[in-house]
Scaffold this active site. Structure first.
Site, PDB file in Angstrom:
ATOM      1  N   GLU A 139       0.916  -1.164  -0.084  1.00  0.00           N
ATOM      2  CA  GLU A 139       0.267   0.100  -0.046  1.00  0.00           C
ATOM      3  C   GLU A 139       0.857   1.396   0.163  1.00  0.00           C
ATOM      4  O   GLU A 139       0.481   2.164  -0.590  1.00  0.00           O
ATOM      5  CB  GLU A 139      -0.952  -0.186   1.248  1.00  0.00           C
ATOM      6  CG  GLU A 139      -2.185  -0.971   1.338  1.00  0.00           C
ATOM      7  CD  GLU A 139      -3.117  -0.573  -0.044  1.00  0.00           C
ATOM      8  OE1 GLU A 139      -3.190   0.325  -0.391  1.00  0.00           O
ATOM      9  OE2 GLU A 139      -3.429  -1.605  -0.546  1.00  0.00           O
TER      10      GLU A 139
ATOM     11  N   CYS B 201     -12.494   1.385 -15.057  1.00  0.00           N
ATOM     12  CA  CYS B 201     -13.002   2.775 -15.005  1.00  0.00           C
ATOM     13  C   CYS B 201     -11.859   3.753 -15.055  1.00  0.00           C
ATOM     14  O   CYS B 201     -11.371   4.404 -14.283  1.00  0.00           O
ATOM     15  CB  CYS B 201     -13.774   2.931 -13.475  1.00  0.00           C
ATOM     16  SG  CYS B 201     -14.758   4.481 -13.657  1.00  0.00           S
TER      17      CYS B 201
ATOM     18  N   CYS C 102     -16.774   1.033 -20.226  1.00  0.00           N
ATOM     19  CA  CYS C 102     -18.281   1.004 -19.580  1.00  0.00           C
ATOM     20  C   CYS C 102     -19.039  -0.182 -20.019  1.00  0.00           C
ATOM     21  O   CYS C 102     -19.935  -0.864 -19.083  1.00  0.00           O
ATOM     22  CB  CYS C 102     -18.993   2.331 -19.783  1.00  0.00           C
ATOM     23  SG  CYS C 102     -18.113   3.894 -19.510  1.00  0.00           S
TER      24      CYS C 102
ATOM     25  N   CYS D  99     -18.660  -2.829 -17.677  1.00  0.00           N
ATOM     26  CA  CYS D  99     -18.922  -2.285 -16.239  1.00  0.00           C
ATOM     27  C   CYS D  99     -20.075  -3.030 -15.490  1.00  0.00           C
ATOM     28  O   CYS D  99     -21.191  -3.083 -16.045  1.00  0.00           O
ATOM     29  CB  CYS D  99     -18.933  -0.877 -16.243  1.00  0.00           C
ATOM     30  SG  CYS D  99     -19.130  -0.174 -14.421  1.00  0.00           S
TER      31      CYS D  99
ATOM     32  N   CYS E 102     -24.856   4.062 -12.968  1.00  0.00           N
ATOM     33  CA  CYS E 102     -24.151   4.956 -12.947  1.00  0.00           C
ATOM     34  C   CYS E 102     -24.390   6.340 -13.437  1.00  0.00           C
ATOM     35  O   CYS E 102     -24.908   6.716 -14.580  1.00  0.00           O
ATOM     36  CB  CYS E 102     -22.712   4.428 -13.779  1.00  0.00           C
ATOM     37  SG  CYS E 102     -21.360   5.761 -13.966  1.00  0.00           S
TER      38      CYS E 102
END
Length: 347
Positions: A34, A187, A194, A197, A203
DNA sequence: AAGACGGGGTC
DNA sequence: GACCCAGTCTT
């Protein structure tokens, strides 16, 4: 339970990434990944992560290492404060938690280099706690999904509220990874997929045709170009390097002595015992090489390398630390990318 | 609230 | 060349 979460959890199981080297690595590996992934993409991070884990397989070995060795492994990743903070945090964990990565969100948030989003990511991915993250990927996914525009503090507050409101009550690690993987692979900022998605139907940006304009790009200021000169002081295969201050550009890294202009460079050299800067023909011993540009977030450096060969090794008596280092050893040290390029050019 | 902080990838 | 990216820390 939101329909949003259910859908992207299913998407993750089918289309998400399941072979990243830090998945199933425990809290230490997830923490390390991270930190490296802050402002840095997966493909860049992977070789650094593998090298780092091979060298420091546990928090104790990291805590016992010198900052020098940690920064050498970080060399080329950028944002070197991340490496220094990682090392500081490892020492804290060794001292206060017997070398075991802390279990509580509040304890994790206290560690240097870990903010709200990273602490939540560690808690979700390593401890399966129900916590919301909000990094660059999630900001983009949620901005579009919710149709939020702007870049102000109020916009960020709204996004955090949405991120928490959409959390599922189960499969939190899968969900968290799904948000990140969707942002990275579906995205995307430009030309998002899309049609593939899982939440296209709800959305807001897609339904209103505003995919291209969300999230709102923050206004950029034009960045200045500054001139500087790097002194490559060479004695055979050895080069003089100086340790940069902890604060500022390339904090804690080794670099050639740097000056605003040629005059400052020459007067610094005049204070050292390296003889006249004129050779027997009356020509300058300083040889200038073609300059090159290095771009930072907020300015550019037009760097002019200046080479000076010397017959003995003068010892600078400044407050800053100096060292004469073999060029090949220097390439393995804690140095920033332009310094690495210059050293490789010398070979 | 805004600025500082790297480097690599993309279009 | 402009823009973007798995943010945090300092002022």
């Amino acid at each position: 339970m939101s329909n949003f979460a259910e859908r992207i959890i299913v998407w993750q199981q089918q289309h998400g990434r399941h072979n990243l080297p830090w998945q199933d690595a425990g809290a230490y590996g997830i923490w390390l990944s991270e930190i490296m992934l802050q402002q840095t993409q997966v493909s860049t991070v992977i070789p650094y992560y593998l090298r780092f884990m091979a060298t420091f397989p546990d928090i104790g070995s990291l805590a016992n290492a010198s900052e020098e060795r940690v920064l050498a492994l970080w060399s080329g990743l950028g944002y070197y404060a991340r490496g220094r903070n990682l090392h500081r945090a490892a020492k804290i964990i060794a001292d206060q938690y017997q070398g075991v990565f802390p279990r509580l969100y509040e304890q994790i948030l206290e560690l240097p280099g870990i903010g709200r989003s990273t602490a939540a990511a560690i808690c979700a991915l390593a401890y399966f706690e129900r916590r919301a993250i909000l990094d660059g990927n999630v900001k983009r996914v949620l901005s579009r999904y919710c149709g939020f525009s702007g870049w102000s503090g109020e916009y960020l507050n709204l996004l955090w509220l949405q991120a928490e409101a959409l959390l599922p009550n189960h499969d939190i690690a899968c969900y968290t990874q799904a948000l990140m993987d969707m942002g990275a692979t579906l995205c995307k900022r430009s030309k998002p997929a899309c049609s593939a998605c899982p939440v296209q139907q709800s959305c807001h940006a897609f339904l209103t045709g505003r995919i291209a304009e969300l999230p709102t790009p923050r206004p950029r200021k034009s960045i200045p170009v500054k001139d500087c000169h790097f002194l490559l002081l060479l004695h055979g295969d050895d080069i003089l390097l100086e340790k940069r201050p902890e604060m500022g550009i390339w904090g804690g890294l080794w670099c050639m002595p740097q000056f605003d202009d040629m005059q400052a460079l020459e007067s610094w050299c005049a204070g050292l015992d390296m003889g006249s800067h004129l050779d027997k023909h009356g020509k300058s011993c300083f040889k200038q090489y073609p300059s090159f540009i290095h771009t930072f977030t907020h300015f550019k450096w037009d760097i002019t390398p200046v080479i000076r060969l010397v017959n003995r090794k003068p010892k600078p008596t400044q407050k800053t630390e100096h060292i004469w280092m073999n060029i090949l050893d220097a390439e393995k040290s804690a140095i920033p990318t332009p310094v690495r390029k210059l050293l490789q050019h010398l070979n």
